[in-house]
Design a protein around this motif. Sequence first.
Motif, mmCIF file in Angstrom:
data_model
loop_
_atom_site.group_PDB
_atom_site.id
_atom_site.type_symbol
_atom_site.label_atom_id
_atom_site.label_comp_id
_atom_site.label_asym_id
_atom_site.label_seq_id
_atom_site.Cartn_x
_atom_site.Cartn_y
_atom_site.Cartn_z
ATOM 1 N N ASP A 120 -88.791 6.881 83.447
ATOM 2 C CA ASP A 120 -88.528 7.049 82.017
ATOM 3 C C ASP A 120 -87.064 7.375 81.760
ATOM 4 O OD1 ASP A 120 -91.186 6.574 81.424
ATOM 5 O OD2 ASP A 120 -91.735 8.704 81.530
ATOM 6 N N ALA A 121 -86.455 8.147 82.666
ATOM 7 C CA ALA A 121 -85.042 8.469 82.519
ATOM 8 C C ALA A 121 -84.176 7.217 82.651
ATOM 9 C CB ALA A 121 -84.624 9.514 83.555
ATOM 10 N N VAL A 122 -84.592 6.287 83.505
ATOM 11 C CA VAL A 122 -83.859 5.022 83.643
ATOM 12 C C VAL A 122 -83.949 4.225 82.344
ATOM 13 C CG1 VAL A 122 -83.691 2.874 84.934
ATOM 14 C CG2 VAL A 122 -84.281 4.995 86.121
ATOM 15 N N GLU A 123 -85.123 4.172 81.749
ATOM 16 C CA GLU A 123 -85.278 3.456 80.484
ATOM 17 C C GLU A 123 -84.409 4.082 79.399
ATOM 18 O OE1 GLU A 123 -89.241 1.875 79.395
ATOM 19 O OE2 GLU A 123 -89.988 3.172 81.006
ATOM 20 N N GLN A 124 -84.298 5.399 79.393
ATOM 21 C CA GLN A 124 -83.446 6.061 78.406
ATOM 22 C C GLN A 124 -81.985 5.681 78.602
ATOM 23 O OE1 GLN A 124 -84.262 10.262 78.717
ATOM 24 N NE2 GLN A 124 -86.391 10.034 78.059
ATOM 25 N N ARG A 125 -81.562 5.506 79.833
ATOM 26 C CA ARG A 125 -80.190 5.068 80.095
ATOM 27 C C ARG A 125 -79.971 3.660 79.553
ATOM 28 N NH1 ARG A 125 -77.033 7.828 84.091
ATOM 29 N NH2 ARG A 125 -78.119 9.714 84.801
ATOM 30 N N ASP A 127 -81.538 2.288 77.081
ATOM 31 C CA ASP A 127 -81.543 2.342 75.618
ATOM 32 C C ASP A 127 -80.240 2.935 75.076
ATOM 33 O OD1 ASP A 127 -84.084 1.271 75.595
ATOM 34 O OD2 ASP A 127 -85.080 3.231 75.519
ATOM 35 N N SER A 128 -79.647 3.866 75.810
ATOM 36 C CA SER A 128 -78.413 4.504 75.339
ATOM 37 C C SER A 128 -77.191 3.601 75.469
ATOM 38 C CB SER A 128 -78.177 5.807 76.113
ATOM 39 O OG SER A 128 -77.960 5.544 77.494
ATOM 40 N N SER A 129 -77.293 2.546 76.275
ATOM 41 C CA SER A 129 -76.168 1.608 76.433
ATOM 42 C C SER A 129 -76.645 0.181 76.192
ATOM 43 C CB SER A 129 -75.552 1.744 77.823
ATOM 44 O OG SER A 129 -76.540 1.554 78.826
ATOM 45 N N ALA A 130 -77.403 0.001 75.108
ATOM 46 C CA ALA A 130 -78.000 -1.306 74.817
ATOM 47 C C ALA A 130 -76.959 -2.374 74.537
ATOM 48 C CB ALA A 130 -78.953 -1.177 73.628
ATOM 49 N N VAL A 137 -79.369 -8.882 84.348
ATOM 50 C CA VAL A 137 -79.858 -8.101 85.482
ATOM 51 C C VAL A 137 -78.827 -7.070 85.927
ATOM 52 C CG1 VAL A 137 -80.608 -8.244 87.886
ATOM 53 C CG2 VAL A 137 -81.385 -9.948 86.245
ATOM 54 N N ALA A 138 -77.552 -7.389 85.818
ATOM 55 C CA ALA A 138 -76.512 -6.434 86.202
ATOM 56 C C ALA A 138 -76.603 -5.167 85.353
ATOM 57 C CB ALA A 138 -75.133 -7.064 86.059
ATOM 58 N N PHE A 139 -76.927 -5.329 84.087
ATOM 59 C CA PHE A 139 -77.098 -4.185 83.191
ATOM 60 C C PHE A 139 -78.270 -3.321 83.645
ATOM 61 C CE2 PHE A 139 -79.933 -3.012 79.610
ATOM 62 C CZ PHE A 139 -79.240 -1.913 79.138
ATOM 63 N N LEU A 140 -79.391 -3.933 83.971
ATOM 64 C CA LEU A 140 -80.556 -3.180 84.429
ATOM 65 C C LEU A 140 -80.287 -2.499 85.766
ATOM 66 C CD1 LEU A 140 -83.379 -5.761 83.589
ATOM 67 C CD2 LEU A 140 -82.672 -3.786 82.230
ATOM 68 N N ASP A 146 -77.137 4.073 88.562
ATOM 69 C CA ASP A 146 -76.444 5.201 87.950
ATOM 70 C C ASP A 146 -77.358 6.426 87.896
ATOM 71 O OD1 ASP A 146 -74.177 6.350 86.729
ATOM 72 O OD2 ASP A 146 -75.069 6.082 84.747
ATOM 73 N N HIS A 147 -78.622 6.204 87.579
ATOM 74 C CA HIS A 147 -79.582 7.309 87.561
ATOM 75 C C HIS A 147 -79.767 7.897 88.960
ATOM 76 C CE1 HIS A 147 -83.242 9.599 86.883
ATOM 77 N NE2 HIS A 147 -83.827 8.922 87.852
#
Length: 323
Positions: A120-125, A127-130, A137-140, A146-147
């Motif tokens: 869930d913390a990864v998903e929040q990251r 969403d915070s840098s959408a 894929v590089a973004f994901l 980073d997490h």
Amino acid sequence: MAHTRVYRDGVLVDQDFPVEQVSDYLQDPATTVWLDFCEPTQDDLAAISEELGLHALAVEDAAEEHQRPKFDRYDTHSFLIAYSAHFDVDTGIVTKSELGAFVTKQALVTVRKDDGFDIDAVEQRWDSSADLAKSGVAFLLHGLLDHIVDGHFESVQALDEQIEALEDLVFAERPDQRELQRRSFRLRKSLTALRRVVLPMREVVNTVMRRDQHLVDSVMMPYFQDVYDHVLRASEWTESLRDLVATVRETQLNLQGNRLNTIMKKVTSWAAIIAVPTAVTGFYGQNVPYPGFQATSGFWVSTVAIVLLSVALYASFKRRDWL
């Protein structure tokens, strides 16, 4: 239940959809799909392997536990193994959670070996840098790494604070030696466990950033470079902590030795002082005639000799800082 997301041209268009729809979304080259499994079965891995054409060795590594952190390259995809880490300040124990990830041109498939990995913390990251989602894929992959690396860095920092507290206990006036040894060995064990997941991340992130991998575009490269800098700092920090733990233990042993030497000096000095009246009274207790035998003068001579010799020894030892 699997977590799913799909981005189209950098915009999140759907999430938590059935796994069976993944192939439908992948037909559009403008989409990027994320699929997450927690403790998947062999059937789950077989299904996604057939769907994405994954290599059998990569699927085998994803199913097995206790793999070394790594990043392998195959013909149509890459495979990542990494660990999240958390240091519990109360218990002094590092908990790890293993994660495998398949990286394709349009999809990122994460495989968690247990529910200890905070997805869930990864998903929040993400969403915070959408605004970076257009990188696909590089973004994901960046949000995921980073997490993980931030968790490593926080664990190393917390461990450093515990070691500093241990240093203060070493120089306490009356330290609890048993507790010091227990905490020292526990922290050293936790540091060893942390080093095993932190140090290999240098090679992992460096491999991901290589241009021949064609994973990171020019937009995401600075962000991956920032992750790599954090990896280097965490790695160097763990190395310095390793030396620091060893130094704390050596200092503890040296202080114990010094305290023991001080105690032995004091005991030996008092034993020497106590030996003086023993020797004098033993001499005057002889059963043969001598000057002062059975006379009051003999008693006073022996008493004066005991006092003078004892005071002289005490003064001598005190001057040498033995007492």
